[in-house]
Design a protein around this motif. Structure first.
Motif, mmCIF file in Angstrom:
data_model
loop_
_atom_site.group_PDB
_atom_site.id
_atom_site.type_symbol
_atom_site.label_atom_id
_atom_site.label_comp_id
_atom_site.label_asym_id
_atom_site.label_seq_id
_atom_site.Cartn_x
_atom_site.Cartn_y
_atom_site.Cartn_z
ATOM 1 N N GLY A 26 0.819 -1.209 0.000
ATOM 2 C CA GLY A 26 0.000 0.000 0.000
ATOM 3 C C GLY A 26 0.852 1.257 0.000
ATOM 4 N N ARG A 27 1.939 1.236 0.756
ATOM 5 C CA ARG A 27 2.855 2.389 0.761
ATOM 6 C C ARG A 27 3.496 2.567 -0.610
ATOM 7 N NH1 ARG A 27 5.720 6.119 3.049
ATOM 8 N NH2 ARG A 27 7.979 6.309 2.714
ATOM 9 N N ALA A 28 3.897 1.469 -1.221
ATOM 10 C CA ALA A 28 4.508 1.555 -2.551
ATOM 11 C C ALA A 28 3.529 2.119 -3.567
ATOM 12 C CB ALA A 28 5.000 0.176 -2.982
ATOM 13 N N LEU A 29 2.279 1.714 -3.501
ATOM 14 C CA LEU A 29 1.279 2.220 -4.440
ATOM 15 C C LEU A 29 1.075 3.719 -4.266
ATOM 16 C CD1 LEU A 29 -1.395 -0.627 -4.314
ATOM 17 C CD2 LEU A 29 0.185 -0.115 -6.182
ATOM 18 N N LYS A 30 1.042 4.176 -3.028
ATOM 19 C CA LYS A 30 0.886 5.602 -2.787
ATOM 20 C C LYS A 30 2.078 6.383 -3.334
ATOM 21 C CE LYS A 30 -2.086 5.215 1.280
ATOM 22 N NZ LYS A 30 -2.218 5.466 2.739
ATOM 23 N N LEU A 31 3.260 5.834 -3.191
ATOM 24 C CA LEU A 31 4.451 6.494 -3.717
ATOM 25 C C LEU A 31 4.417 6.538 -5.245
ATOM 26 C CD1 LEU A 31 7.114 4.936 -1.339
ATOM 27 C CD2 LEU A 31 6.420 7.343 -1.411
ATOM 28 N N ILE A 32 4.029 5.443 -5.871
ATOM 29 C CA ILE A 32 3.949 5.400 -7.336
ATOM 30 C C ILE A 32 2.961 6.434 -7.845
ATOM 31 C CG2 ILE A 32 3.094 4.013 -9.274
ATOM 32 C CD1 ILE A 32 4.358 1.563 -7.894
ATOM 33 N N HIS A 33 1.749 6.417 -7.305
ATOM 34 C CA HIS A 33 0.713 7.335 -7.780
ATOM 35 C C HIS A 33 1.003 8.776 -7.382
ATOM 36 C CE1 HIS A 33 -2.139 4.457 -9.470
ATOM 37 N NE2 HIS A 33 -1.788 3.648 -8.494
ATOM 38 N N GLY A 34 1.744 8.955 -6.311
ATOM 39 C CA GLY A 34 2.052 10.306 -5.875
ATOM 40 C C GLY A 34 3.171 10.960 -6.654
ATOM 41 N N TRP A 79 11.548 5.264 -10.378
ATOM 42 C CA TRP A 79 11.387 4.146 -9.463
ATOM 43 C C TRP A 79 12.026 2.870 -10.008
ATOM 44 C CZ3 TRP A 79 9.997 5.493 -4.856
ATOM 45 C CH2 TRP A 79 9.112 6.556 -4.655
ATOM 46 N N THR A 80 12.547 2.067 -9.097
ATOM 47 C CA THR A 80 13.012 0.718 -9.401
ATOM 48 C C THR A 80 12.409 -0.211 -8.359
ATOM 49 O OG1 THR A 80 14.964 0.867 -7.986
ATOM 50 C CG2 THR A 80 15.202 1.606 -10.290
ATOM 51 N N VAL A 81 12.463 -1.505 -8.624
ATOM 52 C CA VAL A 81 11.975 -2.456 -7.626
ATOM 53 C C VAL A 81 12.755 -2.283 -6.325
ATOM 54 C CG1 VAL A 81 11.649 -4.896 -7.068
ATOM 55 C CG2 VAL A 81 11.260 -4.098 -9.403
ATOM 56 N N ALA A 82 14.047 -2.052 -6.443
ATOM 57 C CA ALA A 82 14.877 -1.889 -5.247
ATOM 58 C C ALA A 82 14.491 -0.658 -4.443
ATOM 59 C CB ALA A 82 16.347 -1.812 -5.652
ATOM 60 N N SER A 83 14.246 0.464 -5.122
ATOM 61 C CA SER A 83 13.901 1.690 -4.387
ATOM 62 C C SER A 83 12.517 1.582 -3.749
ATOM 63 C CB SER A 83 13.972 2.906 -5.315
ATOM 64 O OG SER A 83 13.008 2.823 -6.357
ATOM 65 N N LEU A 84 11.567 0.940 -4.438
ATOM 66 C CA LEU A 84 10.238 0.743 -3.854
ATOM 67 C C LEU A 84 10.313 -0.208 -2.667
ATOM 68 C CD1 LEU A 84 8.079 0.474 -7.095
ATOM 69 C CD2 LEU A 84 7.897 2.265 -5.366
ATOM 70 N N ALA A 85 11.107 -1.273 -2.801
ATOM 71 C CA ALA A 85 11.266 -2.221 -1.698
ATOM 72 C C ALA A 85 11.878 -1.543 -0.479
ATOM 73 C CB ALA A 85 12.136 -3.393 -2.155
ATOM 74 N N ALA A 86 12.854 -0.666 -0.711
ATOM 75 C CA ALA A 86 13.480 0.050 0.397
ATOM 76 C C ALA A 86 12.471 0.946 1.103
ATOM 77 C CB ALA A 86 14.661 0.876 -0.118
ATOM 78 N N GLU A 87 11.640 1.635 0.342
ATOM 79 C CA GLU A 87 10.609 2.491 0.932
ATOM 80 C C GLU A 87 9.593 1.667 1.728
ATOM 81 O OE1 GLU A 87 10.315 5.643 1.089
ATOM 82 O OE2 GLU A 87 11.535 6.536 -0.498
ATOM 83 N N ALA A 88 9.354 0.431 1.253
ATOM 84 C CA ALA A 88 8.385 -0.441 1.922
ATOM 85 C C ALA A 88 9.002 -1.199 3.087
ATOM 86 C CB ALA A 88 7.812 -1.437 0.909
ATOM 87 N N GLY A 89 10.332 -1.095 3.254
ATOM 88 C CA GLY A 89 10.996 -1.761 4.352
ATOM 89 C C GLY A 89 11.122 -3.258 4.169
ATOM 90 N N MET A 90 11.314 -3.684 2.915
ATOM 91 C CA MET A 90 11.409 -5.115 2.619
ATOM 92 C C MET A 90 12.603 -5.360 1.704
ATOM 93 S SD MET A 90 7.380 -5.943 1.826
ATOM 94 C CE MET A 90 7.644 -7.715 1.773
ATOM 95 N N ARG A 108 5.603 -10.229 -3.051
ATOM 96 C CA ARG A 108 4.375 -9.794 -2.372
ATOM 97 C C ARG A 108 3.544 -8.898 -3.277
ATOM 98 N NH1 ARG A 108 4.637 -8.146 3.884
ATOM 99 N NH2 ARG A 108 2.460 -7.597 4.292
ATOM 100 N N PHE A 109 4.199 -8.001 -3.993
ATOM 101 C CA PHE A 109 3.491 -7.109 -4.913
ATOM 102 C C PHE A 109 2.776 -7.925 -5.987
ATOM 103 C CE2 PHE A 109 2.739 -4.125 -8.246
ATOM 104 C CZ PHE A 109 2.692 -2.866 -7.665
ATOM 105 N N HIS A 110 3.489 -8.867 -6.594
ATOM 106 C CA HIS A 110 2.899 -9.692 -7.651
ATOM 107 C C HIS A 110 1.735 -10.513 -7.109
ATOM 108 C CE1 HIS A 110 2.431 -12.637 -10.861
ATOM 109 N NE2 HIS A 110 3.202 -11.874 -11.622
ATOM 110 N N GLY A 111 1.863 -11.013 -5.900
ATOM 111 C CA GLY A 111 0.793 -11.807 -5.316
ATOM 112 C C GLY A 111 -0.481 -11.016 -5.103
ATOM 113 N N LEU A 112 -0.349 -9.733 -4.740
ATOM 114 C CA LEU A 112 -1.520 -8.898 -4.476
ATOM 115 C C LEU A 112 -2.080 -8.257 -5.733
ATOM 116 C CD1 LEU A 112 -0.396 -7.135 -1.168
ATOM 117 C CD2 LEU A 112 -2.195 -8.853 -1.412
ATOM 118 N N LEU A 113 -1.223 -7.833 -6.642
ATOM 119 C CA LEU A 113 -1.664 -7.088 -7.822
ATOM 120 C C LEU A 113 -1.754 -7.948 -9.077
ATOM 121 C CD1 LEU A 113 -2.314 -3.998 -7.742
ATOM 122 C CD2 LEU A 113 -0.829 -4.721 -5.879
#
Length: 324
Positions: free
Chosen positions: A211-219, A225-236, A244-249
């Protein structure tokens, strides 16, 4: 814009929205045939029956809010099966069944709004929608989404009722903004209902990391963005976040990001005079050429073709390759 619903209202906020509020004495029946792509109906006072697209009539209780998707006519009446007594067309033009123009003053079924003896008070709002972002929301809805009345009346609806009784400067702008609020609050209420089968992009916002990653993308679509930078923002970790992203989306993070960049670019091309270079930078591409390549791969046509079709009044027959 930090989520899909916010993007819907950011791009297509109501302008001169059509409101109809009528006090009705039985027997009464109204057919709305103005072709609005999205409309809301609610009974401010009393109950009614709603028929859309020739389907079976459903009860519309006082305080219920119905979202109707598509241009098909709908009937609202005091009893199921009652033939339309009034036809409302584009531009709030009304006729009798024989085609004769009529006004509220001509109709026996219409009474004064403040008349305590009036059997029912109907409120309808027509909403103008178009564009790739809007399609993402509308295709996630059934033809009729009915949200039952809450114990307390939604604040936007209460404010709309109060504003409709006024005739003061600024009234239309206030009504437009209140309609935005009513639409968004009703959509959220609908998607939160178990029977709505809410789309993946809505459900995923509940996940703390994705959810945090989605807000960052849309914001900030322009950020590289890269997978690594989004993962870092999400703390994973990168691998765990991607899984996890693929499983949900139902698609990888970069595929989702590309689709939303192209959706946003498509709406900017259709609705603004910004150059392709300016739009490309706004949605995260280095230049117009990079945008064109991604645009063609995702939607099947080039940005210039999309803009030309939109300016000609045509609806481009485009859809993302993946649309969860």
């Amino acid at each position: 814009m930090d989520d899909v619903l916010s993007g819907l209202l950011q791009d297509i906020r109501a302008h001169g929205a059509l409101f109809d509020q009528s006090a009705l004495a039985p027997p009464w029946s109204v057919r709305f045939g103005d072709g609005a792509p999205l409309s809301l109906l609610t009974m401010v006072r009393g109950d009614a029956w709603l028929t859309s697209g020739g389907e079976e009539a459903v009860p519309l209780r006082q305080g219920d809010v119905a979202i109707l998707v598509g241009p098909q006519p709908c009937d609202v009446a005091d009893a199921p099966g009652r033939a339309p007594m009034v036809f409302q067309h584009t531009g709030n033009h009304c006729t009798a069944p024989d085609g004769t123009p009529v006004t509220a003053d001509d109709l026996a079924m219409c009474t004064d709004l403040d008349d305590p003896e009036a059997g029912a008070v109907l409120l309808r709002s027509a909403y103008p929608v178009q564009g790739q972002v809007c399609d993402r929301v509308l295709t996630a809805l059934p033809r009729l989404a009915l949200v039952p009345a809450a114990p307390r009346r939604p604040l936007p609806l209460a404010m709309i009722e109060a504003e409709l009784r006024k005739d003061v400067p600024g009234r239309q702008v206030i009504l437009d903004r209140l309609l935005d609020l009513l639409l968004l609050s009703t959509l959220r209420d609908w998607f939160d209902r178990p029977e709505s089968h809410a789309p993946a992009w809505y459900r995923a916002h509940r996940d703390p990391a994705v959810g945090r990653a989605l807000k960052l993308i849309h914001g900030d679509l322009a950020r590289p963005w890269t997978v690594a930078s989004l993962a870092a923002e999400a703390g994973m970790s990168r691998a765990r976040f991607a899984q996890r992203f693929h499983g949900l989306l139902g698609q990888p993070p970069m595929a989702y990001l590309t689709e939303w960049r192209i959706c946003r670019a498509a709406d900017l091309l259709a609705g603004t005079d910004a150059t392709a270079d300016a739009i490309s930078r706004q949605v995260g591409y280095a230049n117009a050429y990079a945008l064109s390549v991604a645009f063609k791969r995702t939607l099947g046509i080039r940005p210039t073709e999309h803009r030309a079709l939109a300016r000609a009044g045509a609806t481009p027959n485009t859809a993302p390759v993946h649309q969860p």
